[in-house]
Design an enzyme around this catalytic site. Structure first.
Site, PDB file in Angstrom:
ATOM      1  N   TYR A 148       1.563  38.724   6.923  1.00 31.14           N
ATOM      2  CA  TYR A 148       2.330  37.753   7.698  1.00 31.14           C
ATOM      3  C   TYR A 148       2.327  38.012   9.197  1.00 31.14           C
ATOM      4  O   TYR A 148       2.885  37.224   9.959  1.00 31.14           O
ATOM      5  CB  TYR A 148       3.776  37.715   7.199  1.00 31.14           C
ATOM      6  CG  TYR A 148       3.901  37.214   5.786  1.00 31.14           C
ATOM      7  CD1 TYR A 148       3.800  35.862   5.490  1.00 31.14           C
ATOM      8  CD2 TYR A 148       4.100  38.110   4.735  1.00 31.14           C
ATOM      9  CE1 TYR A 148       3.904  35.410   4.188  1.00 31.14           C
ATOM     10  CE2 TYR A 148       4.204  37.663   3.430  1.00 31.14           C
ATOM     11  CZ  TYR A 148       4.106  36.309   3.167  1.00 31.14           C
ATOM     12  OH  TYR A 148       4.201  35.865   1.871  1.00 31.14           O
ATOM     13  N   ALA A 149       1.715  39.091   9.634  1.00 31.67           N
ATOM     14  CA  ALA A 149       1.731  39.409  11.065  1.00 31.67           C
ATOM     15  C   ALA A 149       0.489  40.209  11.429  1.00 31.67           C
ATOM     16  O   ALA A 149      -0.161  40.805  10.568  1.00 31.67           O
ATOM     17  CB  ALA A 149       2.992  40.191  11.423  1.00 31.67           C
ATOM     18  N   LEU A 150       0.181  40.197  12.720  1.00 31.11           N
ATOM     19  CA  LEU A 150      -0.946  40.960  13.250  1.00 31.11           C
ATOM     20  C   LEU A 150      -0.432  42.177  14.011  1.00 31.11           C
ATOM     21  O   LEU A 150       0.695  42.170  14.513  1.00 31.11           O
ATOM     22  CB  LEU A 150      -1.787  40.077  14.174  1.00 31.11           C
ATOM     23  CG  LEU A 150      -2.587  38.972  13.493  1.00 31.11           C
ATOM     24  CD1 LEU A 150      -3.065  37.962  14.523  1.00 31.11           C
ATOM     25  CD2 LEU A 150      -3.755  39.555  12.714  1.00 31.11           C
ATOM     26  N   SER A 155      -2.227  39.571  18.502  1.00 30.17           N
ATOM     27  CA  SER A 155      -1.642  38.267  18.191  1.00 30.17           C
ATOM     28  C   SER A 155      -1.644  37.375  19.424  1.00 30.17           C
ATOM     29  O   SER A 155      -1.365  37.827  20.540  1.00 30.17           O
ATOM     30  CB  SER A 155      -0.200  38.428  17.693  1.00 30.17           C
ATOM     31  OG  SER A 155       0.459  37.181  17.630  1.00 30.17           O
ATOM     32  N   HIS A 157       0.554  35.399  20.114  1.00 33.17           N
ATOM     33  CA  HIS A 157       1.940  35.369  20.601  1.00 33.17           C
ATOM     34  C   HIS A 157       2.178  36.403  21.697  1.00 33.17           C
ATOM     35  O   HIS A 157       3.188  36.337  22.394  1.00 33.17           O
ATOM     36  CB  HIS A 157       2.911  35.586  19.441  1.00 33.17           C
ATOM     37  CG  HIS A 157       3.070  34.385  18.565  1.00 33.17           C
ATOM     38  ND1 HIS A 157       3.791  33.271  18.943  1.00 33.17           N
ATOM     39  CD2 HIS A 157       2.590  34.119  17.329  1.00 33.17           C
ATOM     40  CE1 HIS A 157       3.761  32.372  17.981  1.00 33.17           C
ATOM     41  NE2 HIS A 157       3.037  32.861  16.987  1.00 33.17           N
ATOM     42  N   ASP A 164       4.969  28.480  17.935  1.00 35.74           N
ATOM     43  CA  ASP A 164       5.112  27.920  16.607  1.00 35.74           C
ATOM     44  C   ASP A 164       6.058  26.732  16.705  1.00 35.74           C
ATOM     45  O   ASP A 164       7.206  26.878  17.142  1.00 35.74           O
ATOM     46  CB  ASP A 164       5.667  28.957  15.634  1.00 35.74           C
ATOM     47  CG  ASP A 164       4.674  30.075  15.352  1.00 35.74           C
ATOM     48  OD1 ASP A 164       3.480  29.879  15.641  1.00 35.74           O
ATOM     49  OD2 ASP A 164       5.099  31.133  14.855  1.00 35.74           O
ATOM     50  N   GLU A 207      -2.137  27.523   9.329  1.00 39.93           N
ATOM     51  CA  GLU A 207      -0.791  27.527   9.913  1.00 39.93           C
ATOM     52  C   GLU A 207      -0.567  26.198  10.642  1.00 39.93           C
ATOM     53  O   GLU A 207      -0.946  26.054  11.804  1.00 39.93           O
ATOM     54  CB  GLU A 207      -0.624  28.701  10.881  1.00 39.93           C
ATOM     55  CG  GLU A 207      -0.656  30.058  10.200  1.00 39.93           C
ATOM     56  CD  GLU A 207      -0.245  31.195  11.129  1.00 39.93           C
ATOM     57  OE1 GLU A 207      -0.025  30.935  12.329  1.00 39.93           O
ATOM     58  OE2 GLU A 207      -0.150  32.343  10.653  1.00 39.93           O
ATOM     59  N   HIS A 210       1.267  26.519  14.227  1.00 44.83           N
ATOM     60  CA  HIS A 210       0.838  27.369  15.339  1.00 44.83           C
ATOM     61  C   HIS A 210      -0.101  26.601  16.272  1.00 44.83           C
ATOM     62  O   HIS A 210      -1.236  26.274  15.906  1.00 44.83           O
ATOM     63  CB  HIS A 210       0.126  28.619  14.800  1.00 44.83           C
ATOM     64  CG  HIS A 210      -0.261  29.599  15.863  1.00 44.83           C
ATOM     65  ND1 HIS A 210       0.363  30.824  16.019  1.00 44.83           N
ATOM     66  CD2 HIS A 210      -1.197  29.545  16.840  1.00 44.83           C
ATOM     67  CE1 HIS A 210      -0.196  31.476  17.040  1.00 44.83           C
ATOM     68  NE2 HIS A 210      -1.144  30.705  17.553  1.00 44.83           N
TER      69      HIS A 210
END
Length: 288
Positions: A148-150, A155, A157, A164, A207, A210
């Site tokens: 669920y995450a980098l 990322s 982000h 998002d 996604e 995103h």
């Protein structure tokens, strides 16, 4: 339970409705957005030479960030703000969390896009996540795991250019907000960064929430050719120079490899913008 962790639980419950229950966005009838042609670069007769430092490779609206190419400090946007402290930037949409941050210029463009959506009767937008620094990304990665995450620095982000976007009514793959963005986000410089049918290229599952700011004409070209950012940057390296006519306005986009410092051609008397690709070169965008 930590505040941001609760927010992510809400995100996955409210917006994505579970990673394994997503359905494709129905974008409606497509219209041709950009007339793209390959061509020569800027002629020395019509341009001037500037020196580009190697650090320019790592900054700009077109830099590629994924598992292979991390964010360099130069790539982080310099105008990151906490949106809840700028009421003029939060008009017509909600924030899932008052701590959400984003590039101020990207927030302004997002608000222009939301204003246009409102004229079409689409009004239930919210931002569920924006900029995260490396400490926040590392904490998220440790708490949520690789599914669920980098890792910190890998990322989008961590740039300030991505956000998002959700709907306060339903998950984005079914919401009018998601469908409107799929059709119109390109016109405001935004792209859906992780499409459903491009997972093998992006390395990230679909996604529908995103979005990434890349700017015009790049978003229009990518929409027309159904390119991911990875594909678009490869295309520019192959073609070297392309011209694109978007809504009657003609743009020129050129790729230049950069090794250490380099000299490149830019137009004389016309507005242009430089962006690195975060790998090996820079892109010059000449505006109408």
């Amino acid at each position: 339970m930590k505040k941001w962790l609760w927010a992510w639980i809400v995100i996955f419950g409210l917006i994505s409705y579970g990673a394994y229950q997503l359905k494709p966005i129905v974008a409606g009838d497509k219209q041709k957005q950009a007339d793209v042609q390959t061509g020569q670069g800027i002629s020395p007769k019509n341009g001037r030479t500037i020196k580009v430092e190697s650090k320019q490779i790592y900054q700009g609206n077109l830099i590629l960030v994924n598992k292979d190419y991390p964010v360099h400090q130069e790539g982080v946007q310099s105008d990151i703000v906490k949106l809840s402290q700028h009421k003029e930037l939060v008009q017509g949409y909600g924030l899932l969390d008052n701590t959400i941050r984003l590039s101020q210029s990207v927030a302004q463009r997002f608000e222009s896009m939301i204003d246009a959506a409102a004229k079409d009767g689409v009004t239930h937008f919210l931002i569920s996540s924006g900029y995260r620094d490396k400490k926040e990304q590392d904490e998220l990665y440790r708490e949520m795991g690789a599914d669920y995450a980098l890792p910190a620095g890998y990322s989008e982000h961590n740039l300030g250019l991505s956000l998002d976007i959700g709907s306060s009514q339903m998950e984005m793959n079914r919401a009018p907000e998601g469908k409107w963005l799929a059709q119109h986000a390109w016109a405001y410089g935004f792209i859906l960064r992780y499409p459903k049918d491009k997972t093998e290229i992006t390395g990230i599952q679909y996604e529908p929430w995103h979005f990434r700011y890349v700017g015009l004409p790049h978003s229009a070209i990518m929409q027309e050719k159904q390119f991911t950012l990875e594909q678009y940057l490869d295309y520019l390296k192959t073609q070297k120079t392309i011209t694109a006519t978007v809504e009657g306005k003609r743009y020129e986009v050129s790729y230049y490899p950069v090794s250490r410092n380099a000299s490149i051609q830019v137009p004389a008397g016309r507005r242009y913008e430089l962006s690195g690709n975060n790998t090996d070169g820079v892109i010059v965008t000449v505006f109408p």
